[in-house]
Design an enzyme around this catalytic site. Structure first.
Site, PDB file in Angstrom:
ATOM      1  N   THR A 152    -144.846  14.720 -31.834  1.00  0.00           N
ATOM      2  CA  THR A 152    -146.037  15.829 -30.690  1.00  0.00           C
ATOM      3  C   THR A 152    -147.312  16.064 -31.371  1.00  0.00           C
ATOM      4  O   THR A 152    -147.817  15.712 -32.372  1.00  0.00           O
ATOM      5  CB  THR A 152    -145.238  17.478 -31.271  1.00  0.00           C
ATOM      6  OG1 THR A 152    -145.227  17.443 -32.834  1.00  0.00           O
ATOM      7  CG2 THR A 152    -143.820  17.448 -30.438  1.00  0.00           C
ATOM      8  N   ASP A 153    -147.527  16.818 -30.558  1.00  0.00           N
ATOM      9  CA  ASP A 153    -149.678  17.386 -30.980  1.00  0.00           C
ATOM     10  C   ASP A 153    -149.971  18.498 -31.349  1.00  0.00           C
ATOM     11  O   ASP A 153    -148.711  19.231 -31.009  1.00  0.00           O
ATOM     12  CB  ASP A 153    -150.266  16.340 -29.791  1.00  0.00           C
ATOM     13  CG  ASP A 153    -150.310  16.723 -28.559  1.00  0.00           C
ATOM     14  OD1 ASP A 153    -149.589  18.022 -28.493  1.00  0.00           O
ATOM     15  OD2 ASP A 153    -150.565  16.050 -27.243  1.00  0.00           O
ATOM     16  N   ALA A 154    -150.716  18.556 -31.195  1.00  0.00           N
ATOM     17  CA  ALA A 154    -150.878  20.114 -31.931  1.00  0.00           C
ATOM     18  C   ALA A 154    -151.378  20.840 -30.604  1.00  0.00           C
ATOM     19  O   ALA A 154    -151.009  22.138 -30.932  1.00  0.00           O
ATOM     20  CB  ALA A 154    -152.753  20.054 -32.218  1.00  0.00           C
ATOM     21  N   GLY A 158    -148.783  21.210 -29.033  1.00  0.00           N
ATOM     22  CA  GLY A 158    -147.540  21.559 -29.002  1.00  0.00           C
ATOM     23  C   GLY A 158    -145.817  20.678 -28.190  1.00  0.00           C
ATOM     24  O   GLY A 158    -144.660  21.572 -28.238  1.00  0.00           O
TER      25      GLY A 158
END
Lengths: 147, 147, 147, 147
Positions: free
Chosen positions: C16-18, C20
């Site tokens: 995942t990334d920032a 979400g």
């Protein structure tokens, strides 16, 4: 002769996770990028293909302590310090500072211990002495920097 | 009540590096996948969004010792063991066995120490007690398994 | 004879990334994991080390269309379909379904076009015919599945 | 007003795979790093947290054609060109040149199409117009550069 190296990077989006911060595993990629840039600064690559068999520096022990998160687009410094030097092994300390915070907060502190190995054609990895031209350029950092 | 969890995975190509082996940083992703599967096996997620503020488990210390490489398509087992349990923190030991070798060789041994934190709306991470429904299900592994 | 393969995975936190959600680049790692499992289901690896020189299947073209995000711990299906087959190349279509949504929503649709190459000792990659034992087992999916 | 951006990077070890070359999925991380640096060069971040709800730029379509591999420590250039501009979407072309080869060989050519979306508190992503201060600074590259 060198015992330290500093590298600046900016956090990339693909390095963050759903908690909104750099995924903890990426600090090891950051440490490695500083280690390899340190070798390049001495005129070498960590993949020594001109040796027969070729030499490399796999990790035998790594660790990291996390103090404050890094976030997307934060600018940070990786400060590599040579912690220990043996005929067949090197140990590095890495201090991470977040330059996007007012006080350049220490974000993390990590370590890599690497051994020099020969990559034999049959796939075996056999420990080997660090080649002299490399070893003679690297020495251990003063104790006050390693604290 | 649980103090251990076992997970099998197969090495993916994108996890290898130009040395032909799993990149050392990926062992931390493997440890995390076992930790999260352990939580799911207890009926929980590590991202506790139903709490206000939401709770999570960032790492404060991690380490890994590498003994034998894993290669593309190797089948391996991650054995998670609860090493320590405190009101606000958990520590895990992970043993990696390469099931594609005759003797299920130990490939690596690692550890994660995580703290329970509340994600405040202003971005602050504040340490918090592990919620009782989770804490009561987790106990420390017998010493003979942690050796 | 095979023209399709299905694989289930659960989204890992490190994917995942920032924002979400799963970082878009990881859909290509998912496609590749399905491609390699497809080959294993036929009794082969994509790294054909027993050939001299060894054969592999690097990508020449890839693409992906994103329709709905995948999030941490979502269970999803990757449906591989053989889109095209040539003497030296294969093209795959991949349909991603999010099994954690009520209607198994299509999350993305992607494609990989790979060529068979020989890895010469001097580092050159030279296109080669797909070995007969592999080629004879793979055929193109019916048009109604490729729509 | 800007329609292009150039970024240089060096291939990191963790970006390579067991075939000895950059894993194909990493070209998308490279493209994204150039896109984000392009935004920073205009004075913006791609994560627009000061808007309510916050705005972001998820990908709807991406593609890449691979021509020649990149290897560990190769220095390369990512040349971003704005290919298309719509009220709610942008499309970029990326040309990769390997500066470590005699002729700065084109290694790959890729594309990203992104849409501006609002991140609603309930998790929904809703398409939105690109804010005027950003949109007015970006224009489409001349056709001769996009060939």
């Amino acid at each position: 002769m060198a015992y330290e190296f500093k590298l600046q990077r900016r956090v990339e989006f693909s390095e963050t996770d759903a908690a909104g911060i750099v995924h903890f595993s990426n600090f090891f990629r950051y440490m490695e990028s500083a280690e390899h840039a340190f070798f390049r600064s001495l005129g070498f690559s960590v993949m020594l293909k001109d040796y027969d068999p070729p030499l490399g520096f796999p990790r035998v022990h790594v660790e990291c302590d996390y103090r404050a998160p890094l976030r997307f687009e934060d600018l940070f410094e990786i400060h590599l310090l040579v912690r220990e030097k043996k005929p067949k092994a090197l140990s590095y300390l890495f201090k991470f500072r977040n330059l996007s915070t007012a006080s350049s907060l220490e974000a993390a502190r990590g370590g890599l211990t690497v051994v020099c190995v020969a990559h034999h054609p049959d796939g075996r990895l056999v420990s080997a002495k660090i080649p002299h031209p490399i070893a003679e350029q690297i020495h251990v950092a003063p104790p006050e920097l390693l604290g």
